[in-house]
Write an enzyme that holds these catalytic residues in place. Structure first.
Site, PDB file in Angstrom:
ATOM      1  N   HIS A  70      49.634  29.380  39.600  1.00 39.19           N
ATOM      2  CA  HIS A  70      49.871  28.223  40.474  1.00 39.19           C
ATOM      3  C   HIS A  70      49.564  26.872  39.802  1.00 39.19           C
ATOM      4  O   HIS A  70      48.785  26.067  40.274  1.00 39.19           O
ATOM      5  CB  HIS A  70      49.239  28.358  41.867  1.00 39.19           C
ATOM      6  CG  HIS A  70      47.774  28.661  41.989  1.00 39.19           C
ATOM      7  ND1 HIS A  70      46.804  27.934  41.344  1.00 39.19           N
ATOM      8  CD2 HIS A  70      47.129  29.598  42.730  1.00 39.19           C
ATOM      9  CE1 HIS A  70      45.629  28.408  41.694  1.00 39.19           C
ATOM     10  NE2 HIS A  70      45.786  29.419  42.511  1.00 39.19           N
ATOM     11  N   HIS A 120      38.216  38.530  49.074  1.00 41.50           N
ATOM     12  CA  HIS A 120      39.064  37.336  48.982  1.00 41.50           C
ATOM     13  C   HIS A 120      40.512  37.746  49.247  1.00 41.50           C
ATOM     14  O   HIS A 120      40.998  38.719  48.676  1.00 41.50           O
ATOM     15  CB  HIS A 120      38.918  36.730  47.583  1.00 41.50           C
ATOM     16  CG  HIS A 120      39.679  35.462  47.366  1.00 41.50           C
ATOM     17  ND1 HIS A 120      40.103  34.647  48.385  1.00 41.50           N
ATOM     18  CD2 HIS A 120      40.089  34.853  46.216  1.00 41.50           C
ATOM     19  CE1 HIS A 120      40.737  33.603  47.877  1.00 41.50           C
ATOM     20  NE2 HIS A 120      40.759  33.708  46.571  1.00 41.50           N
ATOM     21  N   GLU A 123      43.401  35.887  48.769  1.00 40.74           N
ATOM     22  CA  GLU A 123      44.514  35.355  47.964  1.00 40.74           C
ATOM     23  C   GLU A 123      45.258  36.533  47.323  1.00 40.74           C
ATOM     24  O   GLU A 123      44.667  37.548  46.942  1.00 40.74           O
ATOM     25  CB  GLU A 123      44.021  34.363  46.901  1.00 40.74           C
ATOM     26  CG  GLU A 123      45.189  33.601  46.307  1.00 40.74           C
ATOM     27  CD  GLU A 123      44.796  32.349  45.506  1.00 40.74           C
ATOM     28  OE1 GLU A 123      43.598  32.105  45.293  1.00 40.74           O
ATOM     29  OE2 GLU A 123      45.716  31.618  45.091  1.00 40.74           O
ATOM     30  N   ASP A 127      46.532  37.470  44.611  1.00 34.82           N
ATOM     31  CA  ASP A 127      46.216  38.133  43.346  1.00 34.82           C
ATOM     32  C   ASP A 127      45.187  39.249  43.565  1.00 34.82           C
ATOM     33  O   ASP A 127      44.996  40.098  42.698  1.00 34.82           O
ATOM     34  CB  ASP A 127      45.739  37.133  42.274  1.00 34.82           C
ATOM     35  CG  ASP A 127      44.692  36.156  42.754  1.00 34.82           C
ATOM     36  OD1 ASP A 127      44.654  35.850  43.963  1.00 34.82           O
ATOM     37  OD2 ASP A 127      43.897  35.683  41.926  1.00 34.82           O
ATOM     38  N   HIS A 187      36.815  30.848  46.810  1.00 32.03           N
ATOM     39  CA  HIS A 187      37.794  29.830  46.568  1.00 32.03           C
ATOM     40  C   HIS A 187      38.594  29.438  47.805  1.00 32.03           C
ATOM     41  O   HIS A 187      39.180  28.356  47.867  1.00 32.03           O
ATOM     42  CB  HIS A 187      38.718  30.395  45.458  1.00 32.03           C
ATOM     43  CG  HIS A 187      39.985  29.700  45.215  1.00 32.03           C
ATOM     44  ND1 HIS A 187      41.189  30.317  45.008  1.00 32.03           N
ATOM     45  CD2 HIS A 187      40.260  28.369  45.143  1.00 32.03           C
ATOM     46  CE1 HIS A 187      42.139  29.451  44.785  1.00 32.03           C
ATOM     47  NE2 HIS A 187      41.625  28.265  44.864  1.00 32.03           N
ATOM     48  N   ASP A 231      36.360  35.248  43.068  1.00 29.93           N
ATOM     49  CA  ASP A 231      36.857  34.268  42.087  1.00 29.93           C
ATOM     50  C   ASP A 231      35.735  33.597  41.277  1.00 29.93           C
ATOM     51  O   ASP A 231      35.949  33.213  40.116  1.00 29.93           O
ATOM     52  CB  ASP A 231      37.655  33.163  42.798  1.00 29.93           C
ATOM     53  CG  ASP A 231      39.111  33.534  43.014  1.00 29.93           C
ATOM     54  OD1 ASP A 231      39.561  34.558  42.481  1.00 29.93           O
ATOM     55  OD2 ASP A 231      39.794  32.783  43.723  1.00 29.93           O
ATOM     56  N   TYR A 235      38.560  27.544  33.855  1.00 28.47           N
ATOM     57  CA  TYR A 235      38.724  28.153  35.181  1.00 28.47           C
ATOM     58  C   TYR A 235      38.031  27.292  36.241  1.00 28.47           C
ATOM     59  O   TYR A 235      38.583  26.996  37.300  1.00 28.47           O
ATOM     60  CB  TYR A 235      38.126  29.562  35.139  1.00 28.47           C
ATOM     61  CG  TYR A 235      38.305  30.363  36.387  1.00 28.47           C
ATOM     62  CD1 TYR A 235      39.380  31.232  36.531  1.00 28.47           C
ATOM     63  CD2 TYR A 235      37.394  30.263  37.429  1.00 28.47           C
ATOM     64  CE1 TYR A 235      39.539  31.973  37.681  1.00 28.47           C
ATOM     65  CE2 TYR A 235      37.544  30.995  38.585  1.00 28.47           C
ATOM     66  CZ  TYR A 235      38.616  31.858  38.704  1.00 28.47           C
ATOM     67  OH  TYR A 235      38.775  32.587  39.857  1.00 28.47           O
ATOM     68  N   HIS A 252      38.130  38.028  38.055  1.00 27.86           N
ATOM     69  CA  HIS A 252      38.986  37.715  36.903  1.00 27.86           C
ATOM     70  C   HIS A 252      38.155  37.727  35.622  1.00 27.86           C
ATOM     71  O   HIS A 252      37.039  37.178  35.598  1.00 27.86           O
ATOM     72  CB  HIS A 252      39.608  36.315  37.025  1.00 27.86           C
ATOM     73  CG  HIS A 252      40.529  36.140  38.187  1.00 27.86           C
ATOM     74  ND1 HIS A 252      41.780  36.720  38.238  1.00 27.86           N
ATOM     75  CD2 HIS A 252      40.400  35.435  39.339  1.00 27.86           C
ATOM     76  CE1 HIS A 252      42.363  36.371  39.378  1.00 27.86           C
ATOM     77  NE2 HIS A 252      41.552  35.596  40.060  1.00 27.86           N
TER      78      HIS A 252
HETATM   79 FE1  FEO Z   1      41.586  32.602  44.734  1.00 30.06          FE
HETATM   80 FE2  FEO Z   1      41.815  34.951  42.210  1.00 30.06          FE
HETATM   81  O1  FEO Z   1      42.290  34.080  43.806  1.00 30.06           O
END
Ligand code: FEO
Length: 402
Positions: free
Chosen positions: A24, A78, A80, A82, A146, A165, A193, A226
């Site tokens: 994004h 989370h 989101e 991903d 996040h 995140d 990041y 991540h």
């Molecule tokens: Fe806020 Fe890794 O997604």
């Protein structure tokens, strides 16, 4: 890839995305990973999933440990996509007893996935815990870190923080732990990041770090969603987050410019020379060749942001609009600024850049310089002096603001 046991009976079962180059708007030249974790106890628990195309990889990892149907609960730290992209198919496949998430997580799941009203969702809040058998999972909501739904899962028996995140990096690698990779690069990827994802939420991160300290939470390992897992040196990333979320600034300046016929480029180099003469660290970005995500990474710990552009059609150049829009959204604080640029007849760009700096709440500490067509040696000396003036101002300011 293989699953990796990170603590006794807790495994990394995520996916490595070697291909992604844009997350994004954040450039990811080294890809990323989506880390999911599996706890096997009397209850088998999956913490988050992966981006939809990586579901096959995650399932292959899980099957090397247990049958998919053995998973009892899924914790959604989370929402989101991903981390939840593979969730609907996983639910269909394994029919878990419970899907555990925050109240905001439940709302977000319903907003993302048709049919989720029928899922066996159990809402938890900060302080709630579940027993899986020998182990415990404690929850802590981390709103806006996040997204509003975000939460941490903490396993006290292992002193393990599963942090979604937070504390992550976008870095695809076959390694799973911090000590297996170059530490300098790890910190750089972590800073990138932070700057690109979490910077606007810095005051919340300061509060969260204080809460964690007050709770006396013992942390032996941090497992983010991540990148690398902080096994050997979790304190390093906690300390770095403390610095970044204070928006501490070092004696450093970033010059960001775009140029039509090299005049603004020459001015940028002269300003950089002035800063260097005063022993200030300087990073120069020509936006013709640079990515906004790398600019904000360097802005993170810089005191000064100096913007330059020639004037085209009564405006600063379009590539500058890209990076300025991005930077304003990420809300870096405590910066000082200046502007410069060349022009042919209109010459609006410098005033416009100064207006952008003001809108970004950056303090303009020296009037901008504009030069018609091509800078003379006197013009370049004025640019060097602008650099020296910014440098002297940088030296007057404290590093930290706490
Ligand atoms: Fe806020 Fe890794 O997604």
């Amino acid at each position: 890839m293989q699953p990796t046991e990170i603590k006794k009976n807790i495994y990394w079962v995520g996916g490595v995305d070697w291909d992604i180059r844009d997350f994004h708007g954040y450039s990811t030249p080294s890809g990323t990973t989506y880390n999911a974790y599996l706890l096997t106890d009397e209850k088998t628990v999956l913490f988050d999933t992966v981006k939809k195309p990586l579901m096959g990889d995650m399932c292959a990892h899980i099957k090397k440990i247990v049958d998919l149907e053995k998973i009892d609960w899924i914790v959604v730290n989370h929402v989101e996509m991903d981390h939840s992209g593979a969730l609907p198919e996983m639910i269909e496949l394994i029919k878990p007893e419970k899907i555990i998430c925050s109240a905001n997580g439940k709302r977000a799941l319903h907003a993302h996935f048709a049919g989720s009203e029928d899922w066996p969702i159990e809402v938890v809040k900060s302080g709630d815990e579940i027993k899986t058998g020998e182990k415990t999972v404690q929850f802590m909501e981390t709103k806006m870190l996040h997204w509003p739904d975000s939460m941490f899962s903490y396993i006290p028996e292992d002193k393990l923080l599963i942090s979604q995140d937070a504390f992550g990096q976008h870095w695809a690698t076959g390694w799973r732990f911090d000590h297996q990779v170059d530490f300098g690069r790890l910190m750089h990827e972590s800073a990138k990041y932070y700057a690109n994802i979490l910077l606007p939420y810095s005051s919340l991160i300061q509060k969260l770090l204080s809460t964690v300290k007050e709770m006396g939470l013992e942390i032996d390992m941090i497992a983010p969603d991540h990148g690398l897992i902080w096994k050997e040196n979790p304190q390093a990333i906690i300390d770095a987050y403390d610095q970044w979320s204070q928006q501490a600034c070092s004696q450093k300046a970033v010059i960001v410019y775009d140029s039509m016929w090299h005049s603004t480029a020459d001015m940028a180099r002269a300003i950089a020379d002035g800063l260097q003469e005063e022993d200030i660290d300087v990073v120069v970005f020509n936006m013709m060749h640079s990515h906004r995500a790398d600019v904000i990474t360097e802005v993170l710990d810089s005191r000064a942001v100096i913007l330059g552009s020639s004037t085209l059609n009564n405006h600063y150049l379009p590539r500058m609009a890209d990076v300025i829009t991005y930077m304003k959204g990420l809300k870096p604080q405590y910066k000082i600024g200046a502007a410069f640029g060349s022009y042919g007849w209109g010459g609006e760009s410098v005033k416009q850049l100064e207006a952008e700096l003001e809108e970004a709440k950056m303090e303009i500490i020296v009037p901008g310089i504009k030069v018609q067509y091509v800078p003379t040696e006197d013009d370049l000396e004025n640019c060097r002096e602008l650099g020296r003036t910014v440098a002297r101002e940088i030296k007057k300011r404290p590093v930290c603001h706490k």
